[in-house]
Design a protein around this motif. Structure first.
Motif, PDB file in Angstrom:
ATOM      1  N   TRP A  27       0.824  -1.213   0.000  1.00 44.63           N
ATOM      2  CA  TRP A  27       0.000   0.000   0.000  1.00 44.63           C
ATOM      3  C   TRP A  27       0.855   1.259   0.000  1.00 44.63           C
ATOM      4  O   TRP A  27       0.342   2.347  -0.236  1.00 44.63           O
ATOM      5  N   VAL A  28       2.139   1.129   0.301  1.00 47.73           N
ATOM      6  CA  VAL A  28       3.067   2.274   0.323  1.00 47.73           C
ATOM      7  C   VAL A  28       4.029   2.093  -0.848  1.00 47.73           C
ATOM      8  O   VAL A  28       4.892   1.225  -0.817  1.00 47.73           O
ATOM      9  N   GLU A  29       3.882   2.915  -1.870  1.00 44.28           N
ATOM     10  CA  GLU A  29       4.675   2.733  -3.077  1.00 44.28           C
ATOM     11  C   GLU A  29       6.119   3.179  -2.906  1.00 44.28           C
ATOM     12  O   GLU A  29       7.031   2.566  -3.446  1.00 44.28           O
ATOM     13  N   ASP A  30       6.322   4.264  -2.181  1.00 40.70           N
ATOM     14  CA  ASP A  30       7.671   4.800  -1.991  1.00 40.70           C
ATOM     15  C   ASP A  30       8.217   4.304  -0.655  1.00 40.70           C
ATOM     16  O   ASP A  30       7.658   4.613   0.393  1.00 40.70           O
ATOM     17  N   PRO A  31       9.307   3.535  -0.647  1.00 45.76           N
ATOM     18  CA  PRO A  31       9.834   2.997   0.614  1.00 45.76           C
ATOM     19  C   PRO A  31      10.284   4.078   1.588  1.00 45.76           C
ATOM     20  O   PRO A  31      10.325   3.848   2.795  1.00 45.76           O
ATOM     21  N   HIS A  32      10.595   5.275   1.076  1.00 46.78           N
ATOM     22  CA  HIS A  32      11.002   6.378   1.944  1.00 46.78           C
ATOM     23  C   HIS A  32       9.801   7.072   2.592  1.00 46.78           C
ATOM     24  O   HIS A  32       9.975   7.988   3.392  1.00 46.78           O
ATOM     25  N   PHE A  33       8.598   6.617   2.247  1.00 47.58           N
ATOM     26  CA  PHE A  33       7.393   7.176   2.855  1.00 47.58           C
ATOM     27  C   PHE A  33       6.893   6.321   4.017  1.00 47.58           C
ATOM     28  O   PHE A  33       5.769   6.525   4.497  1.00 47.58           O
ATOM     29  N   PRO A  53      18.586   9.947   1.354  1.00 44.22           N
ATOM     30  CA  PRO A  53      19.928   9.684   1.877  1.00 44.22           C
ATOM     31  C   PRO A  53      20.955   9.526   0.767  1.00 44.22           C
ATOM     32  O   PRO A  53      20.637   9.081  -0.334  1.00 44.22           O
ATOM     33  N   THR A  54      22.179   9.926   1.072  1.00 47.82           N
ATOM     34  CA  THR A  54      23.276   9.795   0.112  1.00 47.82           C
ATOM     35  C   THR A  54      23.651   8.327  -0.056  1.00 47.82           C
ATOM     36  O   THR A  54      23.782   7.592   0.926  1.00 47.82           O
ATOM     37  N   ILE A  55      23.805   7.899  -1.307  1.00 51.39           N
ATOM     38  CA  ILE A  55      24.182   6.510  -1.593  1.00 51.39           C
ATOM     39  C   ILE A  55      25.705   6.425  -1.658  1.00 51.39           C
ATOM     40  O   ILE A  55      26.325   6.984  -2.567  1.00 51.39           O
ATOM     41  N   PRO A  56      26.345   5.744  -0.707  1.00 55.64           N
ATOM     42  CA  PRO A  56      27.807   5.589  -0.777  1.00 55.64           C
ATOM     43  C   PRO A  56      28.207   4.880  -2.067  1.00 55.64           C
ATOM     44  O   PRO A  56      27.540   3.921  -2.480  1.00 55.64           O
ATOM     45  N   PRO A  57      29.263   5.312  -2.729  1.00 55.98           N
ATOM     46  CA  PRO A  57      29.666   4.715  -4.004  1.00 55.98           C
ATOM     47  C   PRO A  57      29.866   3.200  -3.926  1.00 55.98           C
ATOM     48  O   PRO A  57      29.536   2.474  -4.871  1.00 55.98           O
ATOM     49  N   GLU A  58      30.393   2.729  -2.795  1.00 55.31           N
ATOM     50  CA  GLU A  58      30.707   1.298  -2.693  1.00 55.31           C
ATOM     51  C   GLU A  58      29.472   0.403  -2.631  1.00 55.31           C
ATOM     52  O   GLU A  58      29.570  -0.813  -2.840  1.00 55.31           O
ATOM     53  N   VAL A  59      28.295   0.989  -2.354  1.00 48.62           N
ATOM     54  CA  VAL A  59      27.077   0.161  -2.291  1.00 48.62           C
ATOM     55  C   VAL A  59      26.067   0.557  -3.355  1.00 48.62           C
ATOM     56  O   VAL A  59      24.973  -0.006  -3.409  1.00 48.62           O
ATOM     57  N   LYS A  60      26.411   1.498  -4.190  1.00 47.52           N
ATOM     58  CA  LYS A  60      25.481   1.983  -5.216  1.00 47.52           C
ATOM     59  C   LYS A  60      25.054   0.828  -6.124  1.00 47.52           C
ATOM     60  O   LYS A  60      25.880   0.074  -6.632  1.00 47.52           O
ATOM     61  N   GLY A  61      23.748   0.692  -6.290  1.00 45.15           N
ATOM     62  CA  GLY A  61      23.203  -0.353  -7.155  1.00 45.15           C
ATOM     63  C   GLY A  61      23.050  -1.713  -6.505  1.00 45.15           C
ATOM     64  O   GLY A  61      22.562  -2.654  -7.137  1.00 45.15           O
ATOM     65  N   LYS A  62      23.430  -1.835  -5.241  1.00 46.23           N
ATOM     66  CA  LYS A  62      23.410  -3.152  -4.590  1.00 46.23           C
ATOM     67  C   LYS A  62      22.181  -3.406  -3.722  1.00 46.23           C
ATOM     68  O   LYS A  62      21.926  -4.532  -3.327  1.00 46.23           O
ATOM     69  N   CYS A  63      21.456  -2.347  -3.402  1.00 45.41           N
ATOM     70  CA  CYS A  63      20.290  -2.522  -2.538  1.00 45.41           C
ATOM     71  C   CYS A  63      19.130  -1.704  -3.104  1.00 45.41           C
ATOM     72  O   CYS A  63      19.186  -0.474  -3.114  1.00 45.41           O
ATOM     73  N   LYS A  64      18.083  -2.405  -3.590  1.00 45.62           N
ATOM     74  CA  LYS A  64      16.958  -1.722  -4.202  1.00 45.62           C
ATOM     75  C   LYS A  64      15.642  -2.254  -3.640  1.00 45.62           C
ATOM     76  O   LYS A  64      15.539  -3.406  -3.244  1.00 45.62           O
ATOM     77  N   LYS A  73      12.101  -3.713  -3.819  1.00 41.15           N
ATOM     78  CA  LYS A  73      11.522  -4.664  -4.756  1.00 41.15           C
ATOM     79  C   LYS A  73      10.371  -4.057  -5.550  1.00 41.15           C
ATOM     80  O   LYS A  73      10.176  -4.363  -6.722  1.00 41.15           O
ATOM     81  N   GLY A  74       9.613  -3.163  -4.899  1.00 35.27           N
ATOM     82  CA  GLY A  74       8.425  -2.620  -5.547  1.00 35.27           C
ATOM     83  C   GLY A  74       8.713  -1.738  -6.744  1.00 35.27           C
ATOM     84  O   GLY A  74       8.054  -1.841  -7.783  1.00 35.27           O
ATOM     85  N   ASN A  75       9.705  -0.857  -6.646  1.00 39.07           N
ATOM     86  CA  ASN A  75       9.961   0.089  -7.750  1.00 39.07           C
ATOM     87  C   ASN A  75      11.445   0.266  -8.075  1.00 39.07           C
ATOM     88  O   ASN A  75      11.813   1.205  -8.771  1.00 39.07           O
ATOM     89  N   GLN A  76      12.279  -0.610  -7.549  1.00 40.19           N
ATOM     90  CA  GLN A  76      13.720  -0.597  -7.812  1.00 40.19           C
ATOM     91  C   GLN A  76      14.414   0.675  -7.311  1.00 40.19           C
ATOM     92  O   GLN A  76      15.494   1.036  -7.786  1.00 40.19           O
ATOM     93  N   GLN A  77      13.803   1.354  -6.359  1.00 39.50           N
ATOM     94  CA  GLN A  77      14.412   2.543  -5.765  1.00 39.50           C
ATOM     95  C   GLN A  77      15.595   2.146  -4.893  1.00 39.50           C
ATOM     96  O   GLN A  77      15.530   1.172  -4.137  1.00 39.50           O
ATOM     97  N   GLU A  78      16.670   2.899  -4.999  1.00 34.34           N
ATOM     98  CA  GLU A  78      17.871   2.566  -4.226  1.00 34.34           C
ATOM     99  C   GLU A  78      17.697   2.895  -2.751  1.00 34.34           C
ATOM    100  O   GLU A  78      17.111   3.916  -2.387  1.00 34.34           O
ATOM    101  N   LEU A  79      18.226   2.028  -1.914  1.00 35.31           N
ATOM    102  CA  LEU A  79      18.116   2.182  -0.465  1.00 35.31           C
ATOM    103  C   LEU A  79      19.503   2.131   0.166  1.00 35.31           C
ATOM    104  O   LEU A  79      20.452   1.605  -0.424  1.00 35.31           O
ATOM    105  N   VAL A  80      19.599   2.672   1.380  1.00 35.77           N
ATOM    106  CA  VAL A  80      20.854   2.653   2.131  1.00 35.77           C
ATOM    107  C   VAL A  80      20.604   1.943   3.453  1.00 35.77           C
ATOM    108  O   VAL A  80      19.689   2.309   4.198  1.00 35.77           O
TER     109      VAL A  80
END
Length: 373
Positions: free
Chosen positions: A129-135, A232-243, A245-252
């Motif tokens: 029911w919550v599309e944006d994980p940051h919400f 949140p700022t995505i550290p370069p070393e983890v960029k693209g490694k954590c998304k 599932k619902g919309n492939q948004q990057e997470l930290v």
């Protein structure tokens, strides 16, 4: 060196270090734990308990009809019958992961447990029911008035289940201003007493409070969207490694949440293990309620005359316990205040099982004193 930290699962070791540059002495404690305080099987025990009937009830927003504005009520009812109920309101980025509290505090006296996952939180996230994980825990409307209907519907569900002899309200952290707003605007009918675990009553001053004031004011005058959130700022070393599932948004990954997960198992689809920024709507909603509470305090007009207990910790690493103790006077005079020394922000999820058990047992003493047990 690891050799200086003692055996696994031994008691805390005290260390002192000198910071000559800043003329400071640092005192800290270290303990090595080999296993979590609450395991996955412990977490799942309440869901697998054959003596309980489990149900999930969607609480729809009649005004908007939007799925994203729905709340979810979890009901854990004793099959053999119960005469008492508790409405449990979650904190920010929280989720019900408190089976250990249920069995140590509520099961013996056969409380039926109702957990309110208010809109944009916890199992609402898992339901999609919550599309944006940051919400997660976001207050899209910027006012806690939107939660009044959810609490009313939850209370109606409790009251239509059976005629309980006692109904207790419980709220942790952000759940407290949500609950306080309901009590201010609607009244305390339907409840016999309250438990507040580290209630969010103050932004703790300093830059946190200044930033909250600025963002809240800009949102109030529509100079900033309630949906605004500093990603949140995505550290370069983890960029693209954590998304997501619902919309492939990057997470930290949140170090704070990861540490909690290592101590108390929880469903990561329900309680975020990633960084969730504070939205403008969240800050605006919380600040409005805090202003209402300060106004009631200034007029010496208590919000409730029913008994309640507030549990806080001097070691709270999220909120300022001093701010809680000042504003709790506005809630009512029939209060009991308990301040612990070493517990975590959620006193029931502390780093030492003994501290967690102490918090639970103190609440049990209070419940017995006021005939809730």
């Amino acid at each position: 060196p690891r050799s200086e930290l003692g055996q696994d699962d031994a008691d805390w070791l005290q260390f002192t270090a000198e910071d000559s540059a800043n003329n400071m002495e640092l005192n800290f404690r270290v303990r090595i734990a080999s296993k979590p305080i609450v395991s996955k099987s412990d977490f799942e025990s309440i869901y697998n308990d054959t003596n309980l009937a489990y149900e999930e009830i969607e609480l729809k927003d009649d005004a908007t009809g939007l799925q994203s504005d729905s709340a979810l009520l979890q009901a854990f009812r004793h099959k053999s019958g119960s005469k008492k109920a508790i409405l449990w309101i979650l904190g920010r980025n929280d989720g019900f992961m408190h089976s250990h509290v249920f069995y140590r505090l509520l099961n013996e006296s056969k409380f039926d447990l109702y957990v309110l996952n208010y809109r944009y939180s916890a199992r609402c996230l898992r339901k999609g029911w919550v599309e944006d994980p940051h919400f997660n825990s976001h207050c899209h409307a910027g006012t806690h008035d939107v939660y009044k209907n959810e609490i009313s519907k939850a209370l109606k569900t409790i009251q239509t289940t059976k005629k309980y002899e006692k109904t207790v309200g419980y709220a942790h952290s952000t759940g407290a201003p949500i609950f306080f707003n309901y009590l201010i605007e609607t009244g305390d009918d339907g409840f016999d007493g309250f438990i507040f675990n580290s209630p969010f009553l103050d932004f703790a001053g300093g830059m946190n409070e200044f930033a909250a004031d600025v963002v809240s004011t800009l949102a109030k005058y529509k100079m900033l969207s309630m949906d605004f959130n500093p990603a949140p700022t995505i550290p370069p070393e983890v960029k693209g490694k954590c998304k997501y599932k619902g919309n492939q948004q990057e997470l930290v990954l949140s170090a704070w949440a990861a540490k909690l997960f290592s101590e108390y198992y929880f469903d990561t689809g329900t309680r975020p293990v990633y960084v969730v920024p504070l939205t403008a709507g969240y800050m605006r909603g919380a600040e409005v309620v805090q202003e209402k509470i300060r106004a009631r305090l200034a007029k010496k007009d208590p919000i409730t005359l029913k008994p309640f207990v507030m549990l806080t910790s001097r070691s709270d690493d999220v909120l300022d316990s001093e701010g809680m103790r000042v504003l709790i006077d506005a809630i009512g005079t029939a209060r009991t205040e308990i301040e612990l020394g070493d517990n975590a922000h959620d006193n029931f999820l502390s780093h030492d099982k003994r501290d967690t058990d102490l918090a639970i047992d103190l609440i049990k003493v209070w419940m017995k004193r006021y005939n809730f047990y």
